[in-house]
Design a protein around this motif. Structure first.
Motif, mmCIF file in Angstrom:
data_model
loop_
_atom_site.group_PDB
_atom_site.id
_atom_site.type_symbol
_atom_site.label_atom_id
_atom_site.label_comp_id
_atom_site.label_asym_id
_atom_site.label_seq_id
_atom_site.Cartn_x
_atom_site.Cartn_y
_atom_site.Cartn_z
ATOM 1 N N ASP A 1 0.835 -1.205 0.000
ATOM 2 C CA ASP A 1 0.000 0.000 0.000
ATOM 3 C C ASP A 1 0.869 1.253 0.000
ATOM 4 O OD1 ASP A 1 -2.302 1.580 0.067
ATOM 5 O OD2 ASP A 1 -2.378 1.568 2.248
ATOM 6 N N LEU A 2 1.959 1.209 0.711
ATOM 7 C CA LEU A 2 2.861 2.362 0.761
ATOM 8 C C LEU A 2 3.592 2.592 -0.562
ATOM 9 C CD1 LEU A 2 4.581 2.039 4.260
ATOM 10 C CD2 LEU A 2 3.004 3.819 3.514
ATOM 11 N N VAL A 3 3.967 1.515 -1.244
ATOM 12 C CA VAL A 3 4.847 1.679 -2.407
ATOM 13 C C VAL A 3 4.152 1.704 -3.762
ATOM 14 C CG1 VAL A 3 6.831 0.715 -1.187
ATOM 15 C CG2 VAL A 3 5.459 -0.770 -2.640
ATOM 16 N N ASP A 4 2.937 1.158 -3.876
ATOM 17 C CA ASP A 4 2.338 1.073 -5.222
ATOM 18 C C ASP A 4 2.109 2.444 -5.850
ATOM 19 O OD1 ASP A 4 0.130 1.707 -3.626
ATOM 20 O OD2 ASP A 4 -1.122 0.078 -4.381
ATOM 21 N N GLY A 5 1.656 3.401 -5.061
ATOM 22 C CA GLY A 5 1.443 4.756 -5.587
ATOM 23 C C GLY A 5 2.750 5.422 -5.984
ATOM 24 N N ASP B 1 -7.500 -1.292 -0.856
ATOM 25 C CA ASP B 1 -7.526 -0.729 0.496
ATOM 26 C C ASP B 1 -8.783 -1.161 1.241
ATOM 27 O OD1 ASP B 1 -5.140 0.563 -0.033
ATOM 28 O OD2 ASP B 1 -6.045 2.542 -0.302
ATOM 29 N N LEU B 2 -9.916 -1.079 0.564
ATOM 30 C CA LEU B 2 -11.188 -1.455 1.188
ATOM 31 C C LEU B 2 -11.194 -2.929 1.581
ATOM 32 C CD1 LEU B 2 -14.041 -0.611 2.027
ATOM 33 C CD2 LEU B 2 -14.787 -1.180 -0.293
ATOM 34 N N ILE B 3 -10.749 -3.790 0.680
ATOM 35 C CA ILE B 3 -10.700 -5.227 0.981
ATOM 36 C C ILE B 3 -9.787 -5.481 2.172
ATOM 37 C CG2 ILE B 3 -9.917 -7.479 0.119
ATOM 38 C CD1 ILE B 3 -10.888 -6.512 -2.692
ATOM 39 N N PHE B 4 -8.613 -4.848 2.153
ATOM 40 C CA PHE B 4 -7.664 -5.032 3.250
ATOM 41 C C PHE B 4 -8.255 -4.556 4.579
ATOM 42 C CE2 PHE B 4 -3.984 -3.246 5.697
ATOM 43 C CZ PHE B 4 -3.514 -4.468 6.162
ATOM 44 N N ILE B 5 -8.880 -3.390 4.579
ATOM 45 C CA ILE B 5 -9.466 -2.843 5.810
ATOM 46 C C ILE B 5 -10.566 -3.761 6.342
ATOM 47 C CG2 ILE B 5 -10.914 -0.959 6.699
ATOM 48 C CD1 ILE B 5 -9.248 0.896 4.790
ATOM 49 N N ILE B 6 -11.412 -4.253 5.452
ATOM 50 C CA ILE B 6 -12.500 -5.143 5.881
ATOM 51 C C ILE B 6 -11.938 -6.433 6.459
ATOM 52 C CG2 ILE B 6 -14.404 -6.588 5.035
ATOM 53 C CD1 ILE B 6 -15.073 -4.229 3.099
ATOM 54 N N VAL B 7 -10.999 -7.047 5.747
ATOM 55 C CA VAL B 7 -10.431 -8.312 6.219
ATOM 56 C C VAL B 7 -9.680 -8.114 7.534
ATOM 57 C CG1 VAL B 7 -8.737 -10.120 5.704
ATOM 58 C CG2 VAL B 7 -10.329 -9.373 3.928
ATOM 59 N N ALA B 8 -8.862 -7.057 7.613
ATOM 60 C CA ALA B 8 -8.134 -6.792 8.854
ATOM 61 C C ALA B 8 -9.117 -6.581 10.007
ATOM 62 C CB ALA B 8 -7.215 -5.588 8.688
ATOM 63 N N GLY C 1 -5.874 2.529 -12.058
ATOM 64 C CA GLY C 1 -4.963 2.154 -10.981
ATOM 65 C C GLY C 1 -5.409 2.711 -9.644
ATOM 66 N N ALA C 2 -5.852 3.958 -9.632
ATOM 67 C CA ALA C 2 -6.330 4.578 -8.396
ATOM 68 C C ALA C 2 -7.572 3.852 -7.878
ATOM 69 C CB ALA C 2 -6.627 6.053 -8.628
ATOM 70 N N LEU C 3 -8.461 3.462 -8.796
ATOM 71 C CA LEU C 3 -9.664 2.728 -8.402
ATOM 72 C C LEU C 3 -9.296 1.357 -7.829
ATOM 73 C CD1 LEU C 3 -12.742 2.406 -8.305
ATOM 74 C CD2 LEU C 3 -12.632 1.547 -10.653
ATOM 75 N N ILE C 4 -8.385 0.659 -8.502
ATOM 76 C CA ILE C 4 -7.952 -0.652 -8.013
ATOM 77 C C ILE C 4 -7.301 -0.504 -6.639
ATOM 78 C CG2 ILE C 4 -6.388 -2.604 -8.439
ATOM 79 C CD1 ILE C 4 -6.795 -2.011 -11.472
ATOM 80 N N ASP C 5 -6.518 0.554 -6.446
ATOM 81 C CA ASP C 5 -5.881 0.813 -5.159
ATOM 82 C C ASP C 5 -6.935 1.030 -4.075
ATOM 83 O OD1 ASP C 5 -3.487 1.383 -3.507
ATOM 84 O OD2 ASP C 5 -4.385 3.386 -3.402
ATOM 85 N N SER C 6 -7.964 1.801 -4.383
ATOM 86 C CA SER C 6 -9.040 2.033 -3.408
ATOM 87 C C SER C 6 -9.765 0.735 -3.074
ATOM 88 C CB SER C 6 -10.030 3.062 -3.950
ATOM 89 O OG SER C 6 -9.402 4.312 -4.073
ATOM 90 N N ILE C 7 -10.002 -0.093 -4.080
ATOM 91 C CA ILE C 7 -10.654 -1.395 -3.857
ATOM 92 C C ILE C 7 -9.766 -2.277 -2.982
ATOM 93 C CG2 ILE C 7 -11.385 -3.542 -4.992
ATOM 94 C CD1 ILE C 7 -12.323 -1.713 -7.361
#
Length: 186
Positions: free
Chosen positions: A44-48, A69-76, A61-67
């Motif tokens: 997450d830190l380096v892809d951008g 992030d959302l998946i990661f936040i939900i799973v975490a 790419g920005a949309l995929i990054d947001s998706i």
């Protein structure tokens, strides 16, 4: 090789989605959990940065990054919330509810004022994200009420700053860094 440059950032982002999904099948706070969790945070830190360096930024790419992030936040959240839910003090639960109300208010003000979802990239939001990411590491080193206090203070300051920015901004500027920039814009 085609993998260089333009595709590397998206590969990192997609790998975060896959890794976040793998977290669902790992025991929380196990060594494997921490390895995968850390990998998700690093990507997450380096892809951008990779996308910017390779001149490969895109709306997709920005949309995929947001998706991702959302998946990661939900799973975490699914993995960590059951561990914390009974250990967060009542004052912490009340603070969390208050912070959520302030955030929703800020997003509502932004949506009404700018006729779009208006989330700002202020520094305090990034600090809050970093602090939230560190929770699984913090709870193995520091008592949960102390972690809760730190997270709540940082998140509350950030939520209030976002709300003040949304109220004071005359036009939508998602890349504003701090509320103190608003005076210098006028």
């Amino acid at each position: 090789m085609i993998l260089q440059g333009k595709n590397l950032a998206n590969i990192l982002t997609f790998s975060r989605i896959v890794s976040a999904c793998l977290l669902l099948f790992t025991p929380p706070l196990s060594i494997l959990f921490y390895v995968i969790y850390t990998y998700c945070g690093v990507t997450d830190l380096v892809d951008g940065s990779v996308a910017r360096k390779m001149n490969a930024e895109s709306k997709t790419g920005a949309l995929i990054d947001s998706i991702a992030d959302l998946i990661f936040i939900i799973v975490a959240g699914i993995k960590i919330a059951p561990i914390l839910i009974d250990k967060i003090p009542v004052w912490g639960q009340i603070a969390i509810i208050g912070i959520v109300v302030i955030r929703i208010t800020a997003y509502t003000v932004g949506a009404i004022k700018f006729r779009r979802f208006a989330s700002l990239h202020i520094i305090s939001n990034k600090v809050t994200g970093g602090i939230l990411f560190l929770i699984p590491y913090g709870i193995i080193v520091v008592r949960i009420p102390i972690v809760c206090a730190i997270v709540c203070i940082v998140a509350a300051v950030s939520a209030v700053e976002e709300l003040v920015c949304e109220i004071r901004l005359e036009d939508y500027r998602p890349d504003i860094k701090t509320v103190f920039e608003i005076k210098s814009m006028r």
